[in-house]
Design a protein around this motif. Sequence first.
Motif, mmCIF file in Angstrom:
data_model
loop_
_atom_site.group_PDB
_atom_site.id
_atom_site.type_symbol
_atom_site.label_atom_id
_atom_site.label_comp_id
_atom_site.label_asym_id
_atom_site.label_seq_id
_atom_site.Cartn_x
_atom_site.Cartn_y
_atom_site.Cartn_z
ATOM 1 N N LYS A 68 0.600 -1.406 0.102
ATOM 2 C CA LYS A 68 -0.321 0.455 0.152
ATOM 3 C C LYS A 68 0.863 1.100 0.121
ATOM 4 N N PRO A 69 0.648 2.382 -0.508
ATOM 5 C CA PRO A 69 -0.749 2.878 -1.492
ATOM 6 C C PRO A 69 -0.928 1.463 -2.829
ATOM 7 N N VAL A 70 -1.594 1.451 -3.120
ATOM 8 C CA VAL A 70 -2.630 0.459 -4.369
ATOM 9 C C VAL A 70 -2.834 1.666 -5.289
ATOM 10 N N GLY A 71 -2.161 2.243 -6.693
ATOM 11 C CA GLY A 71 -3.159 2.478 -7.674
ATOM 12 C C GLY A 71 -3.895 1.440 -9.015
ATOM 13 N N TYR A 72 -4.726 1.393 -8.641
ATOM 14 C CA TYR A 72 -5.485 1.226 -10.218
ATOM 15 C C TYR A 72 -6.253 2.201 -10.261
ATOM 16 N N VAL A 73 -5.988 1.408 -12.223
ATOM 17 C CA VAL A 73 -6.673 2.279 -13.918
ATOM 18 C C VAL A 73 -7.562 1.599 -13.850
ATOM 19 N N PRO A 74 -9.223 1.165 -14.118
ATOM 20 C CA PRO A 74 -9.531 0.201 -14.593
ATOM 21 C C PRO A 74 -10.272 0.566 -16.309
ATOM 22 N N GLN A 75 -9.823 -0.809 -16.423
ATOM 23 C CA GLN A 75 -10.347 -0.318 -18.537
ATOM 24 C C GLN A 75 -11.710 0.681 -18.597
ATOM 25 N N LEU A 76 -12.563 0.670 -18.289
ATOM 26 C CA LEU A 76 -13.603 1.317 -18.749
ATOM 27 C C LEU A 76 -14.252 1.959 -16.389
ATOM 28 N N LEU A 77 -14.643 3.361 -16.444
ATOM 29 C CA LEU A 77 -15.480 3.677 -15.700
ATOM 30 C C LEU A 77 -16.600 4.136 -15.365
ATOM 31 N N LEU A 93 -12.590 12.308 -4.657
ATOM 32 C CA LEU A 93 -13.447 11.357 -4.257
ATOM 33 C C LEU A 93 -12.765 10.000 -4.404
ATOM 34 N N LEU A 94 -11.858 9.810 -5.545
ATOM 35 C CA LEU A 94 -10.848 8.305 -5.956
ATOM 36 C C LEU A 94 -10.096 8.783 -4.991
ATOM 37 N N THR A 95 -8.733 9.627 -4.544
ATOM 38 C CA THR A 95 -7.861 9.804 -4.531
ATOM 39 C C THR A 95 -7.712 9.734 -2.392
ATOM 40 N N GLY A 103 -14.535 18.474 0.216
ATOM 41 C CA GLY A 103 -13.226 19.007 -0.945
ATOM 42 C C GLY A 103 -12.198 18.933 -0.234
ATOM 43 N N SER A 104 -11.051 18.724 -1.155
ATOM 44 C CA SER A 104 -9.527 18.752 -0.299
ATOM 45 C C SER A 104 -8.871 19.676 0.399
ATOM 46 N N SER A 105 -7.866 18.881 0.916
ATOM 47 C CA SER A 105 -6.673 19.664 1.945
ATOM 48 C C SER A 105 -5.912 20.756 0.935
ATOM 49 N N ARG A 106 -5.648 21.674 1.043
ATOM 50 C CA ARG A 106 -4.573 22.581 -0.332
ATOM 51 C C ARG A 106 -3.449 21.245 -0.227
ATOM 52 N N SER A 107 -2.859 20.174 0.716
ATOM 53 C CA SER A 107 -1.970 19.538 0.490
ATOM 54 C C SER A 107 -2.143 18.413 -0.390
ATOM 55 N N ALA A 108 -3.709 17.862 -0.631
ATOM 56 C CA ALA A 108 -4.151 16.825 -1.218
ATOM 57 C C ALA A 108 -4.580 18.099 -2.791
ATOM 58 N N ARG A 109 -4.817 18.963 -2.972
ATOM 59 C CA ARG A 109 -4.835 19.256 -4.058
ATOM 60 C C ARG A 109 -3.481 19.782 -4.702
ATOM 61 N N ALA A 110 -2.612 20.597 -4.353
ATOM 62 C CA ALA A 110 -1.042 20.378 -4.596
ATOM 63 C C ALA A 110 -0.721 18.971 -5.521
ATOM 64 N N ALA A 111 -0.912 17.922 -4.838
ATOM 65 C CA ALA A 111 -0.892 16.098 -5.323
ATOM 66 C C ALA A 111 -1.551 16.152 -5.955
ATOM 67 N N GLN A 112 -2.815 16.760 -6.617
ATOM 68 C CA GLN A 112 -3.517 15.534 -7.010
ATOM 69 C C GLN A 112 -3.225 17.015 -8.625
ATOM 70 N N ALA A 113 -3.579 17.987 -8.287
ATOM 71 C CA ALA A 113 -2.728 18.181 -9.723
ATOM 72 C C ALA A 113 -1.569 18.028 -10.221
ATOM 73 N N GLU A 114 -0.379 17.574 -8.502
ATOM 74 C CA GLU A 114 0.838 17.769 -10.310
ATOM 75 C C GLU A 114 0.511 16.585 -10.583
ATOM 76 N N ALA A 115 -0.070 15.699 -10.328
ATOM 77 C CA ALA A 115 -0.074 14.506 -10.999
ATOM 78 C C ALA A 115 -1.120 14.884 -12.016
ATOM 79 N N LEU A 116 -2.084 15.433 -12.254
ATOM 80 C CA LEU A 116 -2.832 16.067 -13.442
ATOM 81 C C LEU A 116 -1.480 16.296 -14.472
ATOM 82 N N ALA A 117 -0.709 16.942 -14.377
ATOM 83 C CA ALA A 117 0.401 17.409 -14.806
ATOM 84 C C ALA A 117 1.550 16.666 -15.358
ATOM 85 N N GLN A 144 -5.551 9.553 -11.319
ATOM 86 C CA GLN A 144 -5.922 9.543 -10.020
ATOM 87 C C GLN A 144 -4.507 8.276 -8.944
ATOM 88 N N ALA A 145 -4.284 7.500 -9.898
ATOM 89 C CA ALA A 145 -3.757 5.469 -9.343
ATOM 90 C C ALA A 145 -2.267 6.117 -8.815
#
Length: 225
Positions: A68-77, A93-95, A103-117, A144-145
């Motif tokens: 853990k952590p485990v990341g998972y990308v499904p075939q279809l959502l 919702l997923l992370t 909503g997300s905490s400031r640190s979580a929002r930063a991590a999510q933005a970095e992952a999207l980038a 998200q994974a």
Amino acid sequence: MRGPAVMFDNVSLQLGGTQVLDAVSFRVEAGALHCLVGPNGGGKTSLVRALLGQMPHSGVIRFEGVAKPVGYVPQLLDFDRNVPMTVNDVMALLTQRRPAFLGSSRSARAAQAEALARTGVAGIGTKPFGSLSGGQRQRVLLAQAISPAPWLLVLDEPTAGIDEAGVRLVEALVAELHDCGVTVLWVNHDLEQVRRIAQSVTVINQRVLFHGPADQIDCRLEDIR
């Protein structure tokens, strides 16, 4: 540090009286980039869902090492495009463990933005998730994974519906995670891609037909089509 080894020991699974998996046994080595291949309906996605605790099965699936952590990308959502959720809402919702409506905490929002980038979709956080193209949705699911960074990454055909540039981006990102010690289990139909990226391969069609180095995959082509 490496991600876990994953052992499948005599795993069987039935759906509606149909045998989907029959005494499947193999081992994914710690820190390996391992591809799972086989024909449609051969049980690959069912095996992945059993690994994730989403489907009942007999036999044993176990980990050796940090899983853990485990990341998972499904075939279809399965997602209703009319649901008014933004990309940021879906990421929250997923992370995260706390309710998404908070909503997300400031640190979580930063991590999510970095992952999207990192997955090539920076700046789309406020867009409705339902408005995205199939390729963009796949990139968000990959983001998200990897947020937070996993030790085990499970991918169910993550490059389906993505253009060539997106395919190369996904391959590069997975290779980067693998170089950091992440164990990767990748369900894949693209044999050219399998030869290009994988260290080891398991061919499955209800039962294990081949398990070994990726450079030997050609010997089982008739079992994959």
